[in-house]
Design an enzyme around this catalytic site. Structure first.
Site, PDB file in Angstrom:
ATOM      1  N   LYS A 107      85.064  -8.446  83.081  1.00  0.00           N
ATOM      2  CA  LYS A 107      83.844  -8.424  83.905  1.00  0.00           C
ATOM      3  C   LYS A 107      84.187  -8.717  85.365  1.00  0.00           C
ATOM      4  O   LYS A 107      83.686  -8.062  86.278  1.00  0.00           O
ATOM      5  CB  LYS A 107      82.823  -9.447  83.363  1.00  0.00           C
ATOM      6  CG  LYS A 107      82.213  -9.007  82.026  1.00  0.00           C
ATOM      7  CD  LYS A 107      81.400 -10.074  81.308  1.00  0.00           C
ATOM      8  CE  LYS A 107      80.921  -9.527  79.953  1.00  0.00           C
ATOM      9  NZ  LYS A 107      80.197 -10.491  79.110  1.00  0.00           N
ATOM     10  N   ASP A 126      71.613 -11.069  82.119  1.00  0.00           N
ATOM     11  CA  ASP A 126      71.654 -10.752  80.686  1.00  0.00           C
ATOM     12  C   ASP A 126      70.261 -10.462  80.118  1.00  0.00           C
ATOM     13  O   ASP A 126      70.140 -10.067  78.952  1.00  0.00           O
ATOM     14  CB  ASP A 126      72.219 -11.953  79.904  1.00  0.00           C
ATOM     15  CG  ASP A 126      73.668 -11.767  79.510  1.00  0.00           C
ATOM     16  OD1 ASP A 126      74.087 -10.609  79.352  1.00  0.00           O
ATOM     17  OD2 ASP A 126      74.370 -12.778  79.359  1.00  0.00           O
ATOM     18  N   GLN A 159      78.544 -16.751  78.862  1.00  0.00           N
ATOM     19  CA  GLN A 159      79.120 -15.961  77.771  1.00  0.00           C
ATOM     20  C   GLN A 159      78.740 -16.568  76.420  1.00  0.00           C
ATOM     21  O   GLN A 159      78.860 -17.776  76.204  1.00  0.00           O
ATOM     22  CB  GLN A 159      80.653 -15.903  77.921  1.00  0.00           C
ATOM     23  CG  GLN A 159      81.361 -14.998  76.929  1.00  0.00           C
ATOM     24  CD  GLN A 159      81.082 -13.510  77.148  1.00  0.00           C
ATOM     25  OE1 GLN A 159      80.672 -13.073  78.214  1.00  0.00           O
ATOM     26  NE2 GLN A 159      81.310 -12.707  76.106  1.00  0.00           N
TER      27      GLN A 159
HETATM   28  N1  GUN Z   1      78.800 -11.954  74.222  1.00  0.00           N
HETATM   29  C1  GUN Z   1      78.961 -10.691  73.772  1.00  0.00           C
HETATM   30  N2  GUN Z   1      78.238  -9.827  74.521  1.00  0.00           N
HETATM   31  C2  GUN Z   1      77.619 -10.564  75.459  1.00  0.00           C
HETATM   32  C3  GUN Z   1      76.711 -10.235  76.528  1.00  0.00           C
HETATM   33  O1  GUN Z   1      76.335  -9.087  76.759  1.00  0.00           O
HETATM   34  N3  GUN Z   1      76.293 -11.296  77.280  1.00  0.00           N
HETATM   35  C4  GUN Z   1      76.667 -12.571  77.017  1.00  0.00           C
HETATM   36  N4  GUN Z   1      76.175 -13.518  77.791  1.00  0.00           N
HETATM   37  N5  GUN Z   1      77.488 -12.893  76.042  1.00  0.00           N
HETATM   38  C5  GUN Z   1      77.965 -11.900  75.274  1.00  0.00           C
END
Ligand code: GUN
Length: 285
Positions: A51, A118, A95
């Site tokens: 990311k 998110d 995450q």
């Molecule tokens: N863990 C797996 N996919 C995601 C996501 O899209 N956002 C977050 N915050 N955690 C994740």
């Protein structure tokens, strides 16, 4: 293989380049994404690293807070509270999943809705349900971008989303049913009886259950669009919800795994960061 591959890597690259040129076109203001990772789960560390790498390619600034697996609920909440109050931070991603013993709900609800890249807070979810403008989760948004890019018809079509998670299945079912998208949506899950019959009706199938290769060729209507969001860690590596080889012989469009929805999640995270900056008046609308 008869299906057309929906190339998430290629579309991600296009979106990253488009974000970069929008930022440069606006005089390169500093737009910052902050991530919080608790614990030392290897795949989560790799996702977060990716990311940041893609944020840099898109011309976004980014910041990362690493907390040990022993971090307390108060410590995690304190980090998120600080990021929420920091005017130099435009998007916040915690995450998931958090390590056992930590409750994600109060952590997520400390994120202001205009920084909620998110789309997970109660207010972002509420806006989605009510059809109001706001930030929508990166994975569901990525699936919608793939459907748009490949001109997959949705209006009047039947869509089945398998998996009712707040991160993917639930918001995606709402997006597919939205006015203007107009699919007839079934949200199926682990308690759905005769899943094969439900999937066989669908013009669009999204696997978001995390059940390795549960969508088999005999379940898929010929010509259907099959999108794989599932991630199962098996002895033979990461496996999706779709039994790719045989299903690709039946489907009209299909996402590869890897290289389908995963890269789109990252692209949409960056897009959401820019949208978040706009909501905060830090980037021209
Ligand atoms: N863990 C797996 N996919 C995601 C996501 O899209 N956002 C977050 N915050 N955690 C994740």
């Amino acid at each position: 293989m008869t299906a057309t591959l929906m190339d998430g890597n290629a579309l991600r690259d296009e979106l990253v380049a488009a974000i970069r040129s929008r930022i440069e076109g606006a005089g390169s203001p500093s737009i910052c994404l902050a991530t919080v990772l608790v614990g030392d789960d290897g795949p989560s560390q790799r996702y977060v690293k990716m990311k940041h790498q893609k944020a840099a390619e898109a011309g976004l600034a980014s910041r990362h807070v690493d907390l040990p697996v022993t971090a307390t609920q108060d410590e995690v909440e304190s980090v998120v509270r600080d990021l929420a109050a920091d005017d130099d931070v435009h998007g916040i991603l915690v995450q998931l999943p958090l390590p056992d013993g930590l409750d994600p709900e109060p952590v997520i609800d400390l994120i202001p809705p205009e920084k909620d890249v998110d789309g997970l807070t109660e207010r972002s979810m509420g806006r989605l349900v009510r059809g109001r403008p706001g930030l929508v989760g990166c994975t569901p948004l990525g699936v919608m971008r793939l459907l748009e890019r490949y001109d997959v018809a949705t209006s009047g079509k039947r869509a089945v989303v398998i998996g009712r998670s707040t991160l993917v299945g639930l918001p995606l079912s709402l997006l597919l049913a939205r006015k203007g998208v107009d699919a007839t949506v079934t949200l199926a899950h682990s308690r759905t009886p005769d899943m094969a019959a439900v999937v066989r009706e669908a013009d669009i199938v999204v696997g978001a259950a995390g059940q390795a290769r549960m969508i088999t060729a005999d379940m898929v209507k010929p010509g259907a669009t099959v999108i794989d969001v599932g991630v199962s860690r098996t002895e033979s590596g990461i496996v999706g919800d779709v039994d790719f080889g045989p299903v690709a012989e039946v489907a009209g469009f299909i996402t590869p795994m890897p290289g389908g929805t995963g890269p789109m999640t990252i692209a949409c995270l960056l897009e959401n960061t820019l949208t978040a900056a706009q909501l905060q008046g830090a980037f021209p609308a």
